[in-house]
Scaffold this active site. Sequence first.
Site, mmCIF file in Angstrom:
data_model
loop_
_atom_site.group_PDB
_atom_site.id
_atom_site.type_symbol
_atom_site.label_atom_id
_atom_site.label_comp_id
_atom_site.label_asym_id
_atom_site.label_seq_id
_atom_site.Cartn_x
_atom_site.Cartn_y
_atom_site.Cartn_z
ATOM 1 N N HIS A 119 -5.392 13.621 65.463
ATOM 2 C CA HIS A 119 -3.982 13.020 65.546
ATOM 3 C C HIS A 119 -3.595 12.209 64.173
ATOM 4 O O HIS A 119 -4.118 10.849 64.096
ATOM 5 C CB HIS A 119 -4.325 12.051 66.643
ATOM 6 C CG HIS A 119 -4.432 12.449 68.014
ATOM 7 N ND1 HIS A 119 -3.295 12.521 68.683
ATOM 8 C CD2 HIS A 119 -5.401 12.773 68.748
ATOM 9 C CE1 HIS A 119 -3.566 13.236 69.893
ATOM 10 N NE2 HIS A 119 -4.841 13.374 69.925
ATOM 11 N N CYS A 168 -2.409 18.137 68.986
ATOM 12 C CA CYS A 168 -3.088 18.121 70.112
ATOM 13 C C CYS A 168 -2.449 18.757 71.388
ATOM 14 O O CYS A 168 -2.487 20.049 71.174
ATOM 15 C CB CYS A 168 -3.426 16.605 70.674
ATOM 16 S SG CYS A 168 -4.689 16.301 71.862
ATOM 17 N N GLU A 180 -1.141 10.878 63.435
ATOM 18 C CA GLU A 180 -0.270 9.395 63.688
ATOM 19 C C GLU A 180 -0.906 8.462 64.119
ATOM 20 O O GLU A 180 -0.232 7.349 64.150
ATOM 21 C CB GLU A 180 0.578 10.005 64.946
ATOM 22 C CG GLU A 180 0.142 10.061 66.327
ATOM 23 C CD GLU A 180 -0.584 11.488 66.669
ATOM 24 O OE1 GLU A 180 -0.894 12.022 65.931
ATOM 25 O OE2 GLU A 180 -0.678 11.592 67.966
#
Lengths: 226, 81
Positions: free
Chosen positions: A196, A86, A198
């Site tokens: 994302h 990002c 994560e």
Amino acid sequence: MKACVIQFPGSNRDRDMISALHKIGGEKPDLVWHTDTQLPPTDLVVVPGGFSYGDYLRSGAIAARSPIMNEVCKAAENGVRVMGVCNGFQILTEVGLLPGALMRNAGLRFVCKSVMLKVENADTAFTRLYSAGETIPCPVAHHDGNYFADSETLKQIEDNGQVVFRYAEGTNPNGSINDIAGIVNKQGNVLGMMPHPENLIESDHGGENGRLLFESAMEIAEARAA
Amino acid sequence: MIKARVTVTLKNGVLDPQGKAIEGGLHSLGFEDVASVRQGKVFDMAVDTSDAGQAEKDLAAMCEKLLANTVIENYNVEIIG
């Protein structure tokens, strides 16, 4: 495999990233402040998401000129794996580790939702545990994710297989050219992506489709076997 | 002290959704003759030197290194005094 996470004023996905690296890698990553002039011994440098410096001037522009980024560039040149998610992707393009630029979303709106990602190249250090052509859900949350590169650069990265992730057909949330969601550098040791992973490592929190990216990059299976 | 104005604009061929939105806003206000809007940035700079030539060179370097992203933007340096 040792990982570290770079923190800038305005980073806000750093904790999610630390948590993912810790849970998957089994070891807490080192934290590195943006004014630091040295990286700890590391095999994976992660530049997390957020709004470094409030996105002033351009997203990632000021962060890319902070002292630690010189060290990140040197590490990348030496083959250390670097991953930007990002705002991290924006920073890596601004600093020149990755080609192209990330512009304001074509729809002008901040987009926060789950998209479908196609793994375009499963032959990189970051994606080798996925299958080429596989489609996975992944959250995005950004205002400036509209990837752009001039036609010559675009041809190069397409021909070299540097496009690693593409938004699945019809789901491009930001107007990115060629539906590009993530790319690697020519050497294959630097990855930038808008989605994302994560935030996709636990079945209780949306799914585990992001785990393989970390397991690939941190060589988890190899470490277990050793 | 040298004063300069640096303008940074999107390159031709780079889509400018913000400019498009502004264009639509102007049309809504009745300015229907507006054919296109391209948005950019202006930096009014003061450089502590008396050498205008050097200031211009330095400002160009600043554009290359930070003020503009030359992947998508052009820049122009104008010395104004």
